[in-house]
Structure formats: structure tokens, C-alpha cells
Design an enzyme around this catalytic site. Structure first.
Site, mmCIF file in Angstrom:
data_model
loop_
_atom_site.group_PDB
_atom_site.id
_atom_site.type_symbol
_atom_site.label_atom_id
_atom_site.label_comp_id
_atom_site.label_asym_id
_atom_site.label_seq_id
_atom_site.Cartn_x
_atom_site.Cartn_y
_atom_site.Cartn_z
ATOM 1 N N HIS A 65 1.056 -1.232 -0.066
ATOM 2 C CA HIS A 65 0.073 -0.529 0.373
ATOM 3 C C HIS A 65 0.664 0.903 -0.306
ATOM 4 O O HIS A 65 2.142 1.100 0.238
ATOM 5 C CB HIS A 65 -0.942 0.431 1.037
ATOM 6 C CG HIS A 65 -0.117 0.062 2.516
ATOM 7 N ND1 HIS A 65 -0.068 -1.190 3.175
ATOM 8 C CD2 HIS A 65 0.198 0.977 3.172
ATOM 9 C CE1 HIS A 65 1.057 -0.899 4.264
ATOM 10 N NE2 HIS A 65 0.642 0.492 4.242
ATOM 11 N N CYS A 224 1.367 3.481 11.918
ATOM 12 C CA CYS A 224 2.601 3.349 11.035
ATOM 13 C C CYS A 224 2.940 4.403 9.775
ATOM 14 O O CYS A 224 2.100 5.401 9.931
ATOM 15 C CB CYS A 224 2.105 2.296 10.136
ATOM 16 S SG CYS A 224 0.775 2.501 9.046
#
Length: 721
Positions: A65, A224
Site C-alpha cells: 500500500h 505506521c
């Protein structure tokens, strides 16, 4: 997710065998629908994100991603590969691959929907149904939430049977998974705690209740680099683990959609803190004074029950963590954020490197300020400025010598902080705020006994270890309040002082003197070979651990008031080599633009400035997209530059600055020639190797995956006829 995924974005039989090819196959579906405008540019962004941290998760899941300017709207593509594809998960290959694409400026609502998918991936019923589904429409509806796992016909045992061979993680059987699917698939709510939790038993180590009888309370933060997938999966895993353990656990997700701060009252009432993050925790000081477990975000996904057990054990022992992790908002000298403090689950080597680099990161600004001031002092006052009397007694406003002496003496004072700061913040990296006092004391002793840089390293590690040992001792509640203020600083400073003065100080001082004498004695071929080696290290991982070892070695040599010529030659060689990769990629994208994607050509423009400023990381986007051609080329150029710099005898007192400190470099003209030579070598090699890739039919055929020839980073090239 009504608009994010359709049947056209689902491939239930991926032909790809590598993660790059899988990402390309799914990205092509996005491009066909107009949701990705530049396929190669988008794949470069995916590769750059993958280079930061593997996106494979336990349970056979891969979630490549990124956020990219080449994405028009938040989009999700799903692929299934029965044999599995390696995405770097510890338990084996992934058979469920989700490619998540978010625009650079995606709105909060869309990112919130993407985060909902991330939470679903922790639900066994959801993943079991995806492995069993046999048509793309149903798969897309299941991911959107239009259908629940309970509505999918799942053969008994499908959850285990269809995992690729070699995967260690197992999933629950279909019968148990589907039974609770209505409650868990879409909402993300965890299953009801088992009966042994409800009747008061303790399924994991530690006390379920706080000392006053109320439920044990934990607050957690997850984050993250991209803030889309891992952030929310870790949150879901921790929440589920908290329910199963019978405790109260509240998570603050610091994702791309922003974050809602936990209520200060909730934090104040918490008995412990779990930080699962790969980027700095925002406003971390809110959690000071609590037993804390600090780990990477993947640990929050894969080992949530262990983290819950650990924070409860720390609370039971009375361990208190204060302050924020060192390096949480501090950049290294070459522009790379310093890693946060290592936590549970990381190897000792990784934690040791993190502790050392946290100390170095705080020391480097002192080296930079002091080194530049001293260099300016020499430039203004001449080479005898180091013998000038104190400017407090002999300062004449109209004399250049006085100004030079002033700058030199200020720089010398800054340099006196180097070793104490290094030791103090190594200890801080290990034990947080209680480690500062013994660390600074040990570092000051190292400075006093001339133990130098090695003494600072030893003092910091000893101080941190002593404080960590004290923190593990069970302390009565009545005296816990004075532990970090009185008891820990007193005991740890005494222990560190004794060891540094009486036990290890003298041997370390002798070793430091031996290393300094060795560096000063390097001449001829030995110096040239050392320059080449340091150049190779600077360009091997472009700001990574090997690069940092070479840089730290160089700064250690000049981190004294009067470094020798050899130490300053090493610093010059290291900075010159570190400038080569980004400058070479900028030049290559200029002279052979057709060999690069539009995104790479844009990155090449920025690389001119980054390279000139000694920010080696400016070459990372190119290396991430084509590592087998870019990295060896960069290493060759770096070795040439390092060797030539040592040959020419260029010297540098400042630890950073690139071309902006050329006036302070010894033999500046030859120094620039050394940099230009390395840039030329790297540029030529990159152009030749990329040109061969474009022309070679055999190479194209070897790299083909059925959708075209795929380069090591997934860049699809037309197969030559």
C-alpha cells in the site's frame, strides 16, 4: 467501500510469482479503470513503501500500500495466489494480497473506510471466506461489506487447507469462524471473551485486576509510515487481546486520517501503556510515568496477547517509563529519522544499534555546531588561533584574530559536550529519562580520563543497563514516587562512576589512544584503501545501518578539540562519497531521461539539491525501483570518490554541509574533482545498465511474468521482438 473495489479489481488466480509482479498485475486493473494515472510512478511509490518495511502479515496476508500523487481516488484491489507470494511475513508466503492505493491528499472519510478493511483482516471468518469464494463479484461484495462471511459457502476446514505450504500460522476451522461472523465481519467487534475470563480466571500472565479491585486498564497507540493498514490492524488485534484477557484497553490510532487524542482522564487512570509504532508517537509525553511496552507496529498485529501480558507484568513490578523515546523527532546527520527505542521482539543487535544511534543523533548537532565554529575560527584567525588567549581577557572588536579566537573557543566549549551527550542519550534510549543523569555523569568521567568516544559509548551502555536493572526491582508503592527523582539517579550515578574511574576507564582510554594513533598513522595505500571502503559503505544502503556505521566512524574521529589530519581526511572522504548517489541519479535523469519514468525524472530534479547538501537518501527512490542496477553503480562511484579524496589529502572539520562547507575544506578544488569523478562513474554505469535492460531480449524474456517483462522493482518493460 461501495466505490473502492469492484469485480474488475479482483483477480482470484494471480499468475504472478513475485510481490513486484503481483503489485503490477493489480495496479494494471486500477489503471484500466482510470484510478491510477501513471502506472510506473505508482509502482515506484509502492516499492518505496515496501522498502521501509515488508508488508506481509502472519496468516497468509500481504498488504502492499502507499499514498501516491498518481492515484485519483482511494482504491482497493484484491488478488489470490494459491501457491503464495513472499511479502516478508515471518510465517511464510501470502495467498491473500490486497493492494491499497490512496491519493496524496485523500480525505478523512475515504481513509477511514480503508482502515475498516485493515481491521477486517484480523477477523478469521473474513479471511476464511475470501479463501473459499469462487467468483469476483462475491469477493468484491464481501470486501465492501455488502455480504458477510456467514453468507459465503465455506467448505469445512477451508481456513487451514488453502493456506500455502510453508506458512506457520493457522486459522480456525470454518464452523467456529462463521458462527461468529455476523458479529465480527463488518463492525470489527471482537468475539465475546471466553467463560474462563468471565468467571475471573486469568488467561495470560499478570493480574487481571488492578490493586484496588477495578479492571486493569491499558491505553495504546498504533501508527505506521503510511497510516492506512498496519495502524488499524494493530489496533484491532490489541483490542481483541484486551477483551480476551478481561481488561480495559483503549487504542489511539495515529493514522493518515489524523487522530483523536485519548481523553486525559483515560490516560491518567491507565495502569500501563502499549506503543506499537514505526513512526514517532505524537505527543508521547502524555504517557510519561506509566509502565510502558514500546514495540514496532507488527508486534501489535502478531503478538498482542504477549504485549498485554508484558505491560501487566511491568505494572506488577512497579516499572515506570518516563519521557519520550529518543530520536522520536530527531533526524540523523544525513537526513534519516533515527529509529525509536527498541522493544520486545527485536533482536539484541537491533536494539543495540538503536541505542547507539539515538546517542549519536543527539551528539551530531554538537559536532556540527562546534566543528563549523572551529573551522570558521581557523578561517578568520589563522592556523595559530588555537593558541590564542581567552577572549574574556583579550578581545579587540576591530581585530579579525579576536573574532577568530572567539569562534574557535565557542566551538571548543560545544565540543566539550560531545561525550557526555553521547553517553547520556544512549542511556536515555535504553531507560528513558532516568538514564540521563548516570549517562551524563559517565560521559563526563570519560571526558575527564581521556577515554574519548569509546568511553562515552561504554558509559552510556553501562548507565542504561544499571537503570534498567534497578527498574526491574519490585518497589513498595510508597516509595515509587521518589524513585526516578532521587533513588535511581543516586544509585546509578554511584555505580557508573565507580566502574568508569576504577574498573574500565583506564583500559578504554588506552584503546581510544591506540585507535587515534592508528588513524594518524594511516598513509599511502592504506589510507586510499580505507577511503574506498568507507565510500562503499556510504553507498551500500543509502542512509541505512551500514551507511550510519561509516558516518559514525568519521564523526567519532573529529569529535575532539584537536583532531589529527587523518581523522579530518576520513570525514572528508565520507561526506564526498555520500554526495555521489543522489548527484549521479540527478545527472543520469538529465542526460538519459528516456531511461527513467516521469516520476523518477521529477525525483532527479530534487536529487540535485539533496546530493549537494550531503543527503544520501535522495537516491533511495531510484534504488527502491531498480536496486540491482542503481546500488552497485552507486557503490562503484562512492569507492572512487572516497579513494580519490584520501589520495588528494582533502580534509574536513565539519561533519555535514555538502558543497556549502567547501570553503572550509582543505584542498577544495581537488575535493570537488573527487566528487565529480565518482558522480561520473555512477552515472555512466547506471546509464549503461539501464540501456542494456531496454535492449536485451534475453533479459526481457527472463524477467517476464506473463504481463510483460518485469524489472527487479516491478517496472514493466516491453519485451523485445
Amino acid at each position: 467501500m461501495s466505490e473502492m473495489i469492484t469485480a474488475d479489481l479482483v483477480d482470484l488466480d494471480l499468475s504472478a510469482d513475485t510481490k513486484e509482479a503481483a503489485a503490477r498485475a493489480l495496479a494494471e486493473r486500477m489503471a484500466a479503470l482510470g484510478r491510477v494515472t501513471d502506472l510506473d510512478g505508482f509502482l515506484a511509490d509502492v516499492a518505496a513503501r515496501e522498502a521501509q518495511m515488508p508488508t506481509g502479515l502472519d496468516g497468509g496476508i500481504g498488504i502492499p500500500h502507499c499514498r501516491s500523487e498518481h492515484v485519483t481516488e482511494p482504491t482497493l484491489a484484491f488478488g489470490r495466489k494459491a501457491a503464495g507470494i513472499d511479502f516478508g511475513a515471518p510465517d511464510g508466503p501470502a495467498d491473500l494480497i490486497f493492494l491499497i492505493a490512496a491519493p496524496a491528499g485523500a480525505d478523512d472519510a475515504h481513509l477511514t473506510i480503508l482502515s475498516a478493511l485493515a481491521r477486517q483482516l484480523t477477523n478469521t471468518a473474513f479471511t476464511t471466506a475470501l479463501r473459499a469464494v469462487d467468483d469476483t463479484e462475491t469477493a468484491a461484495a464481501l470486501i465492501r461489506g455488502d455480504r458477510t462471511p456467514a453468507s459465503v459457502d465455506v467448505p469445512p476446514g477451508a481456513g487451514n487447507a488453502e493456506r500455502p505450504e510453508g506458512s506457520g500460522a493457522t486459522e480456525a476451522g470454518a464452523a467456529g469462524a462463521v458462527a461468529s461472523a455476523e458479529d465480527t465481519a463488518v463492525s470489527g467487534t471482537a468475539p465475546v471473551p471466553s467463560a474462563d475470563v468471565e468467571d475471573g480466571s486469568d488467561p495470560v500472565p499478570g493480574a487481571t485486576a488492578a490493586p484496588d479491585g477495578r479492571p486493569f486498564r491499558v491505553v495504546a497507540v498504533t501508527s505506521c509510515p503510511t497510516g492506512i493498514a498496519h495502524t488499524y490492524m494493530a489496533a484491532e488485534s490489541l483490542e481483541n487481546a484486551g477483551r480476551e484477557a478481561g481488561i480495559e484497553l483503549v487504542v489511539e490510532t495515529q493514522g493518515s486520517a489524523g487522530f483523536t487524542r485519548l481523553d486525559p482522564a483515560v490516560i491518567a487512570a491507565a495502569d500501563g501503556v502499549i506503543l506499537a509504532h514505526d513512526v514517532p508517537v505524537r505527543e508521547k509525553e502524555r504517557f510519561a510515568g506509566k509502565p510502558t511496552v514500546d514495540v514496532g507496529v507488527k508486534a501489535g498485529i502478531n503478538r498482542p496477547a504477549e504485549l498485554v501480558a508484558e505491560v501487566r507484568e511491568k505494572a506488577a513490578r512497579g516499572e515506570v517509563t518516563a519521557g519520550s523515546a529518543p530520536g522520536s523527532a530527531t533526524g540523523s546527520a544525513s537526513g534519516t529519522p533515527v529509529e525509536r527505542t527498541g522493544g520486545t521482539g527485536e533482536g539484541y543487535g537491533t536494539r543495540l544499534r538503536t541505542w547507539l544511534m539515538s546517542g549519536v543523533s543527539y551528539m551530531v548537532p554538537f559536532v556540527a555546531a562546534g566543528g563549523l565554529l572551529i573551522a570558521l575560527g581557523f578561517a578568520i584567525g589563522g592556523w595559530q588561533v588555537n593558541k590564542a588567549p581567552s577572549v574574556m581577557d583579550h578581545f579587540v572588536w576591530t581585530q579579525a584574530d579576536s573574532w577568530g579566537a572567539l569562534l574557535f573557543q565557542i566551538g571548543g566549549v560545544a565540543f566539550n559536550f560531545l561525550i557526555p551527550v553521547l553517553a547520556g542519550y544512549i542511556a536515555y534510549g535504553m531507560a528513558d529519562r532516568p538514564g540521563l543523569v548516570p549517562g551524563f555523569v559517565g560521559g563526563s568521567i570519560a571526558l575527564t580520563i581521556n577515554a574519548g568516544f569509546l568511553g562515552g559509548l561504554a558509559a552510556g551502555l553501562i548507565a542504561g543497563g544499571v537503570v534498567m536493572a534497578i527498574q526491574k526491582v519490585r518497589i513498595p508503592a510508597a516509595v515509587r514516587g521518589i524513585m526516578p527523582v532521587v533513588v535511581i539517579p543516586l544509585i546509578s550515578s554511584a555505580v557508573v562512576g565507580f566502574l568508569m574511574f576504577v574498573v574500565i576507564g583506564k583500559p578504554i582510554a588506552s584503546a581510544q589512544k591506540g585507535m587515534t594513533d592508528w588513524l594518524n598513522g594511516l598513509t599511502g595505500a592504506n589510507a586510499v584503501l580505507l577511503g574506498a571502503l568507507l565510500g562503499l559503505m556510504m553507498c551500500f544502503d543509502l542512509g541505512g545501518p551500514v551507511n550510519k556505521v561509516a558516518y559514525t566512524f568519521a564523526t567519532a574521529g573529529i569529535a575532539v578539540a584537536n583532531p589529527g589530519d587523518s581523522a579530518m581526511k576520513i570525514m572528508a572522504a565520507v561526506m564526498a562519497a555520500g554526495m555521489v548517489p543522489p548527484l549521479a541519479m540527478a545527472l543520469a535523469t538529465t542526460v538519459r531521461a528516456r531511461l527513467f519514468t516521469p516520476t523518477e525524472r521529477e525525483n532527479g530534479k530534487a536529487a540535485w539539491v539533496l546530493g549537494a547538501s550531503f543527503i544520501t537518501e535522495g537516491a533511495i527512490p531510484f534504488a527502491a525501483a531498480d536496486p540491482l542496477r542503481v546500488i552497485p553503480s552507486a557503490m562503484a562511484g562512492g569507492a572512487v570518490t572516497g579513494a580519490l579524496s584520501m589520495t588528494f589529502g582533502a580534509t574536513l572539520r565539519a561533519p555535514h554541509g555538502g558543497i556549502f562547507v567547501v570553503p572550509l575544506i582543505g584542498n577544495p578544488f581537488l575535493y570537488l574533482i573527487a566528487v565529480a569523478a565518482g558522480v561520473g562513474v555512477t552515472t555512466a554505469l547506471v546509464v549503461v545498465l539501464k540501456g542494456l535492460r531496454k535492449r536485451s531480449p534475453s533479459s526481457a524474456g527472463a524477467e517476464s511474468t506473463g504481463t510483460g517483462a518485469v524489472s527487479p522493482a516491478g517496472s514493466k518493460e516491453p519485451v523485445a521482438a
